[in-house]
Motif scaffolding. Structure first.
Motif, PDB file in Angstrom:
ATOM      1  N   HIS A 147       0.869  -1.185   0.000  1.00 17.47           N
ATOM      2  CA  HIS A 147       0.000   0.000   0.000  1.00 17.47           C
ATOM      3  C   HIS A 147       0.899   1.226   0.000  1.00 17.47           C
ATOM      4  N   HIS A 149       1.141   4.604   0.778  1.00 17.77           N
ATOM      5  CA  HIS A 149       0.341   5.405   1.702  1.00 17.77           C
ATOM      6  C   HIS A 149       0.432   6.883   1.306  1.00 17.77           C
ATOM      7  N   HIS A 189       3.465   0.257   3.027  1.00 20.40           N
ATOM      8  CA  HIS A 189       3.428  -0.860   3.967  1.00 20.40           C
ATOM      9  C   HIS A 189       2.503  -1.923   3.435  1.00 20.40           C
TER      10      HIS A 189
ATOM     11  N   HIS B 328      -6.255   8.546   8.550  1.00 17.78           N
ATOM     12  CA  HIS B 328      -5.617   8.437   7.233  1.00 17.78           C
ATOM     13  C   HIS B 328      -6.616   7.978   6.188  1.00 17.78           C
ATOM     14  N   HIS B 434      -4.586   5.688  11.933  1.00 20.08           N
ATOM     15  CA  HIS B 434      -3.317   5.038  11.590  1.00 20.08           C
ATOM     16  C   HIS B 434      -2.433   4.757  12.806  1.00 20.08           C
TER      17      HIS B 434
HETATM   18 CU   LIG Z   1      -1.122   3.353   5.481  1.00 21.77          CU
END
Ligand SMILES: [Cu+2]
Ligand SMILES: [Cu+2]
Lengths: 439, 465
Positions: A147, A149, A189, B328, B434
């Motif tokens: 992913h 981010h 991640h 997030h 997150h």
């Molecule tokens: Cu993330």
């Protein structure tokens, strides 16, 4: 990409390095990603779909080193850890260019943090992922993903969030394709069982270089954090500072087929680029993502004298010449707050979460600070100018550390450790220009 | 008083034993459980549509407002007690405030008023301890007609941040002029370490005078219609989303329910919620029948922003927990245009907005943000395919919200025995806390403070035949 292009040796990235956007319409047009080629020529769909990866990750488990004393019985050091290691992890390894046999050999040889890499704005980037399984946990058949981010407008297919998308089971492969339009510092991640896989170590830093790169009129190095138009984000050297944490009990639990109660979470160790101070100062292992160095088995090669850091290859030592501008790229995939403080030097925060510090009407919102509060999932780009060299030592030393003191020691009362490193300022002209980040 | 809340039915959980021994859900068994819950979600659509009409019908997604008659809206808030369901299968005792004669709900109602309104809130207290309400960000608040002042006992000890509604039947009437637009919180000002955590809190949204310009039909968060960049947002029914983050310590709830004392030094949240629900309940519709006391969903239901749908959507963040929480959103950064009910602008009107992919709200803080999802690459199976050979379901693990196809508005084959939640090839893109140890529900990972953005194809979703 056409089939006449030699895989890997002339990448799209290398091509664009030659000279910015002007060359795009020349003979290299076929080298360009489809979205940039539109209008230039028809897309060769079949070859675009089978183009080689720019980077190749394998997800697996492994062991790393954290200071064994003071111990946290029974969790740390883990009695199952082979010497000199202490701590069980899940992680990624860069297997670019390895043979299938070498790749298979990397099971149980994960690294932390995950390999640092970077892409260029408007240049397609292909990241292949395979899943080698978990040697210590034959009972777990977890898939993995990458992913990226913070990637704006991601489609689920390439986002790596397993509920809305696809994940890579053991023994399978998938290629993520990114078309980065927004320069800045990000992180990536695995998003499968994410509290566990992220905490266990499947986390790293990625950044996107701006199209403005190569323009030496705004800043002599031609290196920038953003398309600033005025050189305000120009820099001479850059250092990734990936913040993660280790809760010893959770790592031990995964090695011993247990599950932690995550709401009891605590950060026993706070890591900077996968290490704790003073290991943060130790030399880099193989960190160039596009030219990895391995032994004949495909394994990471330990630096002599630093065998314990074989699977923690990324150094946090900042070295620069007086007067140079240094970009610190911070990103956190820990679960608690870090306050990274640079003693004696002010930093200018020019970017947050891969966004230049500008209002929507262009108002400059960058700011000076010596402390950056960084929460999980956030990134910052901060630039400092190395102060004049004072001597008489070969270099002047400044400390960069987490002001949450719990996170700048290694459980040792009064001792220094954790998220801490040094900035060493040499007389002008001492160090040659930087070619790879964190060197 | 006009409320858009339908009648809720008392959760029969009241009869349930509050079981502190939590059911251990091994990861291998958890997803089938969620799949079953989501099947219910699909079945729910019919039930939702059959819901009795309220004065103002709430949309299935998006922020649900409880409104009053401008310019003098009056809200009667009465304490209630009840139970909420958590994603690990637990039920937790909570307190709440409900409007009029409505049964227990969590969190307390989202009060929406207009700038300039004189807002009256009549608080009735049925609990066995004094309570009060404070309205951070509002000025010149009156209690029973007198300026609100902190309360001290005869010995000079601070007892409450505002005049109270006395225990066991007391009342107090608060009023204030909602003098400026923004997103705010109202919460207990008496023993808040217990009372706020038990649920005596809610959102307060003040809409600007220009919000509902009858000529233009345009919607703003702040009075900035004339500025170079504005707070205008897409006012589709689900174009405005509330992300109200909270935390729950079930041992505190248990102690309160049993009338026992609780040492706040032992306070330790085990649940983190959005709009009073934990994922996957967060993506269930507003007023989902199986969440009778948790009426507010958190799904952001949008269409791609493009030339025919140019306006961005609105997300209002509030943190009522006792620690900073980083949120997030995947793929859709929050462009923060308001903070604590103030536009993020300089004194000369310059735009000081900032864009975050990890937005950290401190305890009690609010943010107003604009967001969107743009089909940036415009992948199309015929004209612009994804530049990879799709390995297909035999070589990948499919998520239940994946449509089976990379393309917006398309579905693809699914593994035998598994079905997709996708109706028309819409995208589901997650957003979550997150500090990932909090993205759990007392040990069950990937639940709790998370929700989805659902992106329908341009023009909306027409379910596949
Ligand atoms: Cu993330
Ligand atoms: Cu995520």
């Amino acid at each position: 990409m056409t089939k006449t292009v030699t895989p890997r040796r002339i990448s799209r990235r290398d091509f664009l390095k030659i000279g910015g956007g002007v060359l795009l319409a020349t003979a290299g047009a076929k080298l360009l990603p489809a979205f940039m080629r539109r209008g230039i020529e028809l897309v060769d769909v079949a070859s675009a779909q089978t183009a080689p990866p720019d980077l190749f990750f394998a997800g697996t488990d492994g062991w790393i080193y954290l200071p064994p004393t003071p111990a946290i019985p029974p969790y740390h050091p883990d009695t199952l850890a082979p010497a000199p290691f202490t701590t069980y992890i899940f992680g990624f390894r860069n297997v670019l260019g390895l043979t299938p046999t070498q790749i298979a050999n990397q099971k149980m040889k994960a690294q932390h943090t995950a390999p640092l890499f970077w892409a260029r704005q408007e240049v397609e980037f292909r990241l292949k992922l395979t899943n080698l399984g978990l040697q210590m946990r034959p009972d777990l058949t977890d898939a993995h993903t990458v992913h990226w981010h913070g990637f704006r407008d991601a489609i689920p297919y390439f986002d790596g969030e397993p509920h809305g998308s696809v994940a890579v089971p053991m023994g399978k492969e998938f290629t993520y394709v990114y078309r980065p339009h927004d320069p800045g510092t990000y992180m990536f991640h695995c998003h499968v069982e994410d509290v566990e896989h992220v905490h266990m170590g499947m986390a790293g830093l990625v950044f996107v270089r701006p199209q403005q790169d190569g323009n030496t009129a705004l800043y002599p190095s031609g290196k920038y954090a953003y398309n600033d138009g005025d050189g305000s984000t120009g820099f001479d050297r850059e250092f990734a500072m990936m913040l993660t944490e280790v809760w010893a009990e959770a790592h031990w639990d995964d090695a011993h087929i247990q599950l932690p109660e995550w709401s009891d979470y605590r950060a026993d160790f706070a890591l900077l680029n996968g290490r704790v101070y003073p290991d943060t100062l130790a030399p880099n292992g193989s960190i160039d993502p596009f030219n990895p160095i391995t032994d004949a088995n495909g394994d990471l090669v330990p630096t002599p004298g630093y065998e314990h850091l074989q699977y923690q290859p990324l150094s946090s030592l900042v070295q620069c010449n007086a007067g140079e501008r240094v970009l610190l790229r911070f990103a956190s995939l820990g679960f608690t707050q870090s306050v990274m403080t640079l003693t004696g030097i002010k930093m200018r925060v020019v970017g947050e979460d891969a966004t230049p510090k500008r209002g929507r009407d262009g108002t400059d919102t960058s700011y000076w600070t010596d402390s950056l509060s960084i929460y999980p999932g956030a990134s910052y780009d901060a630039i400092f100018t190395a102060p004049p060299y004072q001597g008489p030592a070969p270099y002047d030393t400044y400390l960069l550390y987490n002001r949450s003191y719990r996170h700048s020691n290694n459980l040792e009362a009064g001792g220094f450790g954790g998220q801490m490193t040094e900035v060493r300022v040499f007389p002008p002209g001492t160090l040659p220009p930087q070619t790879i980040p964190n060197t | 008083m006009v409320s858009d809340q339908p009648n809720l039915f008392e959760r029969n959980a009241r009869e349930k034993e509050f079981d502190m021994h939590k059911v251990f859900l091994a990861r291998k068994f958890f997803w089938p459980a969620i799949a079953a819950a989501l099947l219910l979600l699909l079945l729910f659509v019919a039930a939702y549509r059959a819901r009795p009409a309220a004065a103002q019908m709430a949309s299935s997604d998006g922020m649900v407002c409880t409104t009053g008659a401008s310019p003098n809206p009056t809200f009667v808030l009465t304490t209630r007690t009840g139970y909420i369901g958590t994603p690990d299968g637990n039920v937790v005792f909570m307190w709440g405030l409900s409007e009029g004669g409505n049964p227990f709900q969590h969190p307390s109602p989202v009060l929406c008023v207009n700038e300039g309104d004189t807002v009256t809130i009549i608080l009735h207290n049925t609990l066995s301890q004094d309570i009060s309400l404070i309205f951070p960000g509002q000025e010149n608040v009156l209690a029973d007609g007198q300026p609100v002042q902190p309360q001290f006992d005869a010995g000079g000890l601070l007892t409450s941040l505002a005049p109270v509604a006395a225990a066991n039947g007391g009342s107090v009437t608060y009023s204030f002029v909602a003098s400026h637009p923004g997103t705010f919180l109202y919460e207990s000002g008496t023993n808040p370490g217990i009372q706020v955590r038990m649920g005596l809190f809610g959102a307060l949204v003040v809409r600007p005078v220009i919000a509902s310009d009858p000529n233009g039909g345009r919607y703003f968060a702040y009075n900035d219609a004339g500025a170079a960049v504005t707070s205008e947002f897409n006012h589709s029914p689900s174009g405005e989303v509330l992300i109200l983050q909270s935390e729950v310590d079930p041992y505190l709830s248990q102690a309160i329910e049993r009338g026992q004392g609780f040492n706040l030094n032992n306070y330790h949240p085990r649940y983190w919620l959005v709009n009073g629900r934990g994922f996957p309940d967060t993506i269930a519709p507003n007023y989902a029948s199986w969440l009778p006391s948790q009426p507010y969903g958190a799904l952001a239901h949008v269409q791609p922003v493009d030339s025919s749908n140019p306006l961005w959507y609105m997300e209002r963040f509030i943190n009522v927990s006792s620690q900073p929480l980083p949120f997030h959103p995947h793929g859709k950064n929050a462009v923060v245009i308001g903070r604590d009910g103030q536009p993020v602008r300089g004194d000369a009107g310059e735009d000081l907005s900032f864009e975050r992919f990890a937005l950290v709200a401190a305890p009690g803080q609010t943010y107003d943000s604009l967001f969107h999802w743009h089909n940036r690459e415009g992948y199309d199976s015929a004209t612009n395919p994804v530049p990879v050979v799709d390995p297909g379901w035999a070589n990948l693990q499919y998520g239940m919200y994946y449509s089976g196809s990379p393309y917006l508005g398309m579905t693809g084959p699914f593994p035998p025995g598994m079905s997709t939640m996708s109706e028309c090839g819409e995208y589901y893109i997650i957003a979550h806390n997150h500090a990932l140890f909090q993205l759990t529900s007392w040990g069950v990972p990937m639940t709790g403070p998370g929700t989805f953005m659902r992106v329908d194809p341009p023009g909306g979703c027409s379910p596949m035949p």
